[in-house]
Design an enzyme around this catalytic site. Structure first.
Site, PDB file in Angstrom:
ATOM      1  N   SER A   1       0.846  -1.184   0.000  1.00  0.00           N
ATOM      2  CA  SER A   1       0.000   0.000   0.000  1.00  0.00           C
ATOM      3  C   SER A   1       0.884   1.238   0.000  1.00  0.00           C
ATOM      4  CB  SER A   1      -0.922   0.030   1.222  1.00  0.00           C
ATOM      5  OG  SER A   1      -1.709   1.214   1.218  1.00  0.00           O
ATOM      6  N   ALA A   2       0.518   2.213  -0.817  1.00  0.00           N
ATOM      7  CA  ALA A   2       1.265   3.466  -0.849  1.00  0.00           C
ATOM      8  C   ALA A   2       1.032   4.282   0.411  1.00  0.00           C
ATOM      9  CB  ALA A   2       0.848   4.284  -2.073  1.00  0.00           C
TER      10      ALA A   2
ATOM     11  N   HIS B   1       3.651  17.312   1.133  1.00  0.00           N
ATOM     12  CA  HIS B   1       4.517  16.532   2.017  1.00  0.00           C
ATOM     13  C   HIS B   1       5.727  17.370   2.434  1.00  0.00           C
ATOM     14  CE1 HIS B   1       2.188  13.155   0.333  1.00  0.00           C
ATOM     15  NE2 HIS B   1       2.528  12.525   1.444  1.00  0.00           N
TER      16      HIS B   1
ATOM     17  N   LYS C   1      10.836  14.602   0.936  1.00  0.00           N
ATOM     18  CA  LYS C   1      10.202  13.470   0.250  1.00  0.00           C
ATOM     19  C   LYS C   1      10.776  13.330  -1.156  1.00  0.00           C
ATOM     20  CE  LYS C   1       5.741  11.360  -0.828  1.00  0.00           C
ATOM     21  NZ  LYS C   1       6.107  10.080  -0.194  1.00  0.00           N
TER      22      LYS C   1
END
Length: 244
Positions: free
Chosen positions: A107-108, A139, A143
């Site tokens: 899952s992301a 974010h 990131k």
């Protein structure tokens, strides 16, 4: 439950380790390339250096580590939860092939709230035909992947109802196409993660938004998923499967 944490020196790895130990979950190995091997404290520089027993590997490292990760889990017949993002086509293929032999959870985003948001996004796209759809994600400034894996996850769920192309960053002049989803990425400060989806027509607008206030929610979701995964047969799973 005995777990191996891959990427234990990263921000999420540290949070996951602390949460697991606070819940009396046995972290039998903490793996990270930044570590020097210290078996007395369950610390290792690579998965291959740990030969003990475990029930599951939780990966919060980097997508480039997936080859070694999958090879180790296949060799040891271990379920694996992959929470890293940014995998290329070959890495995705490797993950899918591994799921024929072992349980794989990918899952992301490990937030239960994001899973709910994705379902709401699909339902809105189904019931609000002809609307323009825009996704805005924010974010922290460190990131690596753009757009976020979560933004792409949301777009995929929307496209279960609509067949739209992605327009990432919209940087060309011209009118908006009716058959696109716009995705826009913001990077600043220590932002944990915010995802907003706008569905708009000329007459009205629907906005869905999820804000992560702490990375602890991702660690909590990962531990919940790992507990579920170790009881599954070989296959490729995600948050939707767990929540059924």
């Amino acid at each position: 439950m005995k777990i191996i944490i891959n990427g234990a020196a990263g921000k999420m790895g540290k949070i996951l380790t602390d949460m697991a130990e606070s819940e009396n979950i046995n972290v039998v190995a903490k793996i990270d390339i930044a570590f020097n091997d210290d078996p007395k404290n369950n610390i290792y520089s690579s998965l291959e250096n740990f030969n003990g027993e475990a029930n599951c590997v939780i990966d919060f490292s980097n997508h480039k580590a997936v080859n070694n990760l999958i090879a180790y889990c296949l060799k040891n017949n271990l379920p694996v939860l992959i929470a890293s993002t940014g995998h290329d086509e070959n890495e995705v293929k490797l993950i899918h092939e591994a799921s024929n032999k072992i349980p794989v959870f990918q899952s992301a985003n490990m937030s239960l709230g994001i899973a709910v948001l994705a379902d709401l996004a699909k339902r809105t796209a189904e019931n609000f035909p002809g609307c323009d759809i825009e996704i805005i994600e924010a974010h922290h400034n460190q990131k690596l992947d753009v757009p976020s894996g979560t933004a792409l996850l949301l777009a995929d769920r929307i496209n279960e109802a609509r067949n739209l192309k992605l327009n990432i960053g919209r940087h060309e002049n011209g009118k908006r196409s009716a058959d696109e989803i716009g995705i826009h990425s913001l990077r600043y400060g220590a932002e944990v993660g915010t995802h907003e989806i706008i569905f708009a027509t000329a007459q009205e607008k629907i906005t869905l938004k999820h804000e992560a206030n702490s990375r602890a929610l991702f660690a909590s979701g990962a531990l919940t998923a790992a507990k579920w995964l170790i009881n599954q047969s070989a296959g490729l799973y995600n948050m939707r499967d767990m929540l059924k």
